[in-house]
Write a protein that holds these residues in place. Sequence first.
Motif, PDB file in Angstrom:
ATOM      1  N   ASP A 156       0.859  -1.186   0.000  1.00  0.00           N
ATOM      2  CA  ASP A 156       0.000   0.000   0.000  1.00  0.00           C
ATOM      3  C   ASP A 156       0.893   1.233   0.000  1.00  0.00           C
ATOM      4  OD1 ASP A 156      -1.344   2.294   1.678  1.00  0.00           O
ATOM      5  OD2 ASP A 156      -2.988   1.085   0.892  1.00  0.00           O
ATOM      6  N   ALA A 157       0.675   2.113  -0.955  1.00  0.00           N
ATOM      7  CA  ALA A 157       1.550   3.279  -1.109  1.00  0.00           C
ATOM      8  C   ALA A 157       1.510   4.192   0.113  1.00  0.00           C
ATOM      9  CB  ALA A 157       1.164   4.054  -2.363  1.00  0.00           C
ATOM     10  N   THR A 158       0.320   4.411   0.680  1.00  0.00           N
ATOM     11  CA  THR A 158       0.237   5.327   1.830  1.00  0.00           C
ATOM     12  C   THR A 158       0.899   4.733   3.062  1.00  0.00           C
ATOM     13  OG1 THR A 158      -1.962   4.491   2.462  1.00  0.00           O
ATOM     14  CG2 THR A 158      -1.885   6.393   0.990  1.00  0.00           C
ATOM     15  N   VAL A 159       0.800   3.413   3.230  1.00  0.00           N
ATOM     16  CA  VAL A 159       1.468   2.747   4.353  1.00  0.00           C
ATOM     17  C   VAL A 159       2.980   2.872   4.208  1.00  0.00           C
ATOM     18  CG1 VAL A 159       1.947   0.502   5.406  1.00  0.00           C
ATOM     19  CG2 VAL A 159      -0.402   1.132   4.823  1.00  0.00           C
ATOM     20  N   ILE A 160       3.490   2.572   3.016  1.00  0.00           N
ATOM     21  CA  ILE A 160       4.935   2.643   2.784  1.00  0.00           C
ATOM     22  C   ILE A 160       5.440   4.066   2.961  1.00  0.00           C
ATOM     23  CG2 ILE A 160       6.738   2.362   1.034  1.00  0.00           C
ATOM     24  CD1 ILE A 160       4.990   0.083  -0.163  1.00  0.00           C
ATOM     25  N   GLN A 161       4.713   5.040   2.440  1.00  0.00           N
ATOM     26  CA  GLN A 161       5.157   6.426   2.543  1.00  0.00           C
ATOM     27  C   GLN A 161       5.136   6.904   3.990  1.00  0.00           C
ATOM     28  OE1 GLN A 161       3.289   8.999  -0.285  1.00  0.00           O
ATOM     29  NE2 GLN A 161       4.355  10.831   0.421  1.00  0.00           N
ATOM     30  N   ALA A 162       4.090   6.548   4.738  1.00  0.00           N
ATOM     31  CA  ALA A 162       4.026   6.958   6.148  1.00  0.00           C
ATOM     32  C   ALA A 162       5.163   6.328   6.948  1.00  0.00           C
ATOM     33  CB  ALA A 162       2.672   6.558   6.751  1.00  0.00           C
ATOM     34  N   LEU A 163       5.436   5.067   6.699  1.00  0.00           N
ATOM     35  CA  LEU A 163       6.527   4.400   7.406  1.00  0.00           C
ATOM     36  C   LEU A 163       7.887   4.976   7.008  1.00  0.00           C
ATOM     37  CD1 LEU A 163       5.319   0.695   7.342  1.00  0.00           C
ATOM     38  CD2 LEU A 163       5.625   2.134   9.368  1.00  0.00           C
TER      39      LEU A 163
ATOM     40  N   GLN B 118       7.030  -4.028  -3.800  1.00  0.00           N
ATOM     41  CA  GLN B 118       8.063  -3.332  -4.567  1.00  0.00           C
ATOM     42  C   GLN B 118       7.434  -2.395  -5.600  1.00  0.00           C
ATOM     43  OE1 GLN B 118      11.675  -3.785  -4.084  1.00  0.00           O
ATOM     44  NE2 GLN B 118      11.363  -1.779  -5.080  1.00  0.00           N
ATOM     45  N   GLU B 119       6.366  -2.854  -6.256  1.00  0.00           N
ATOM     46  CA  GLU B 119       5.682  -2.009  -7.241  1.00  0.00           C
ATOM     47  C   GLU B 119       5.140  -0.739  -6.604  1.00  0.00           C
ATOM     48  OE1 GLU B 119       2.681  -4.410  -8.989  1.00  0.00           O
ATOM     49  OE2 GLU B 119       4.079  -5.629 -10.176  1.00  0.00           O
ATOM     50  N   ARG B 120       4.523  -0.868  -5.434  1.00  0.00           N
ATOM     51  CA  ARG B 120       3.964   0.304  -4.747  1.00  0.00           C
ATOM     52  C   ARG B 120       5.075   1.258  -4.323  1.00  0.00           C
ATOM     53  NH1 ARG B 120       0.741  -2.856  -6.307  1.00  0.00           N
ATOM     54  NH2 ARG B 120      -1.359  -3.304  -5.475  1.00  0.00           N
ATOM     55  N   ALA B 121       6.181   0.699  -3.847  1.00  0.00           N
ATOM     56  CA  ALA B 121       7.305   1.529  -3.416  1.00  0.00           C
ATOM     57  C   ALA B 121       7.937   2.260  -4.606  1.00  0.00           C
ATOM     58  CB  ALA B 121       8.339   0.678  -2.700  1.00  0.00           C
ATOM     59  N   ASP B 122       8.101   1.557  -5.718  1.00  0.00           N
ATOM     60  CA  ASP B 122       8.681   2.175  -6.913  1.00  0.00           C
ATOM     61  C   ASP B 122       7.804   3.323  -7.415  1.00  0.00           C
ATOM     62  OD1 ASP B 122      10.757   0.381  -6.823  1.00  0.00           O
ATOM     63  OD2 ASP B 122       9.943  -0.951  -8.372  1.00  0.00           O
ATOM     64  N   ALA B 123       6.490   3.142  -7.329  1.00  0.00           N
ATOM     65  CA  ALA B 123       5.566   4.157  -7.834  1.00  0.00           C
ATOM     66  C   ALA B 123       5.678   5.470  -7.065  1.00  0.00           C
ATOM     67  CB  ALA B 123       4.127   3.636  -7.766  1.00  0.00           C
ATOM     68  N   ILE B 124       6.083   5.396  -5.813  1.00  0.00           N
ATOM     69  CA  ILE B 124       6.227   6.629  -5.006  1.00  0.00           C
ATOM     70  C   ILE B 124       7.694   6.937  -4.717  1.00  0.00           C
ATOM     71  CG2 ILE B 124       3.924   6.502  -3.964  1.00  0.00           C
ATOM     72  CD1 ILE B 124       5.219   5.241  -1.497  1.00  0.00           C
ATOM     73  N   GLU B 125       8.581   6.213  -5.391  1.00  0.00           N
ATOM     74  CA  GLU B 125      10.035   6.458  -5.319  1.00  0.00           C
ATOM     75  C   GLU B 125      10.567   6.332  -3.891  1.00  0.00           C
ATOM     76  OE1 GLU B 125      10.632  10.245  -7.185  1.00  0.00           O
ATOM     77  OE2 GLU B 125      10.453   9.405  -9.199  1.00  0.00           O
ATOM     78  N   VAL B 126      10.164   5.254  -3.223  1.00  0.00           N
ATOM     79  CA  VAL B 126      10.689   4.944  -1.895  1.00  0.00           C
ATOM     80  C   VAL B 126      11.627   3.747  -2.018  1.00  0.00           C
ATOM     81  CG1 VAL B 126      10.137   4.066   0.408  1.00  0.00           C
ATOM     82  CG2 VAL B 126       8.736   5.868  -0.605  1.00  0.00           C
ATOM     83  N   ASP B 127      12.843   3.901  -1.512  1.00  0.00           N
ATOM     84  CA  ASP B 127      13.830   2.834  -1.519  1.00  0.00           C
ATOM     85  C   ASP B 127      13.527   1.884  -0.364  1.00  0.00           C
ATOM     86  OD1 ASP B 127      16.019   1.201  -1.635  1.00  0.00           O
ATOM     87  OD2 ASP B 127      17.492   2.747  -1.159  1.00  0.00           O
ATOM     88  N   LEU B 128      13.305   0.613  -0.661  1.00  0.00           N
ATOM     89  CA  LEU B 128      12.958  -0.361   0.375  1.00  0.00           C
ATOM     90  C   LEU B 128      14.179  -0.969   1.067  1.00  0.00           C
ATOM     91  CD1 LEU B 128       9.980  -2.356  -1.211  1.00  0.00           C
ATOM     92  CD2 LEU B 128       9.904  -0.591   0.564  1.00  0.00           C
TER      93      LEU B 128
END
Length: 306
Positions: A29-36, A57-67
């Motif tokens: 979930d993009a909002t979960v990943i971004q908030a974290l 990984q797809e959700r993270a890539d879409a918002i440019e967050v490095d996992l």
Amino acid sequence: MPLSSFQDLFTAADSLSAPVGVVAAGGADATVIQALEIARRRGWVNPILTGDRLQIQERADAIEVDLEPFVVLDDAADSAVVAVNEVTSGRAAFLMKGQISTPYLMKAVLDKEHGLRTGRTIGQVVLMEIVRDSRCFLMTDTGISIAPNSEQLEDLIRSVVEISRRLGEPKAKVALMAASEKVVTSMPETVVAQELVEKAAQGAFGDCVVQGPLSFDLAYSRDASSKKGIDGEVTGCVDAMVFPNLLSANLTVKGMMYTSDCQFGGILTGTSHPVVFMSRADTVETRLNSIAYALHVCDAGVRSLR
């Protein structure tokens, strides 16, 4: 003393000496990943995600967050079970609901052998901040118990009293909500409220003030209580609203969320560890608010705001 605002909670979380582990069940979930990610950069958390690795990984890539700084546990079939295990093992201080259905998550939380049961009633407690009035108060149960009985309401009162204490109010002012301030036999919730007030007066819930039944206007507004001539320590200055059923609680809180100038966050209580528990439709801001809220409530988090 008023309950702490979200700005207070953010400031307290910023003062943590070390980040706290938090695991998101259904992490794709993009909002979960971004908030974290925001919480991680602020030094609040060490984030863990469970679910389908490719989707995450797809959700993270879409918002440019490095996992790279995240721990990703690839288990789409049992992501809730895996997430709960991270908490019970001590690798995470609390759980976070991501893109996962409530029944699926609660099945893992309520597992008798490996879940987060305590014997207490589990309920969602929303911390609501009305920006216009600089007011903060708790609302329960807004997400779990459909029609809590008297014993379950007692547990919910104890939960909000404890949370109020951790949020800076040593003597919580609790309103038992109803459509009327009068005790009427045709409205059973008003009768139950009167019984709970009597138990509170005998010390059943610790150091707090419980008043009810009270309508929303009387609990929130001094002007309304003055005009109606309803006195009490809770009227106009409530710290926590305890609703008689899920229908009234959920309609009230969602009506406020979508129509008023407010900030809010939500957690489950009655569990052995806090569970960040909000809608899958919530924003990054709301999820971040909920993380800050959970950090202060969990034993591993900050414990003093003042």
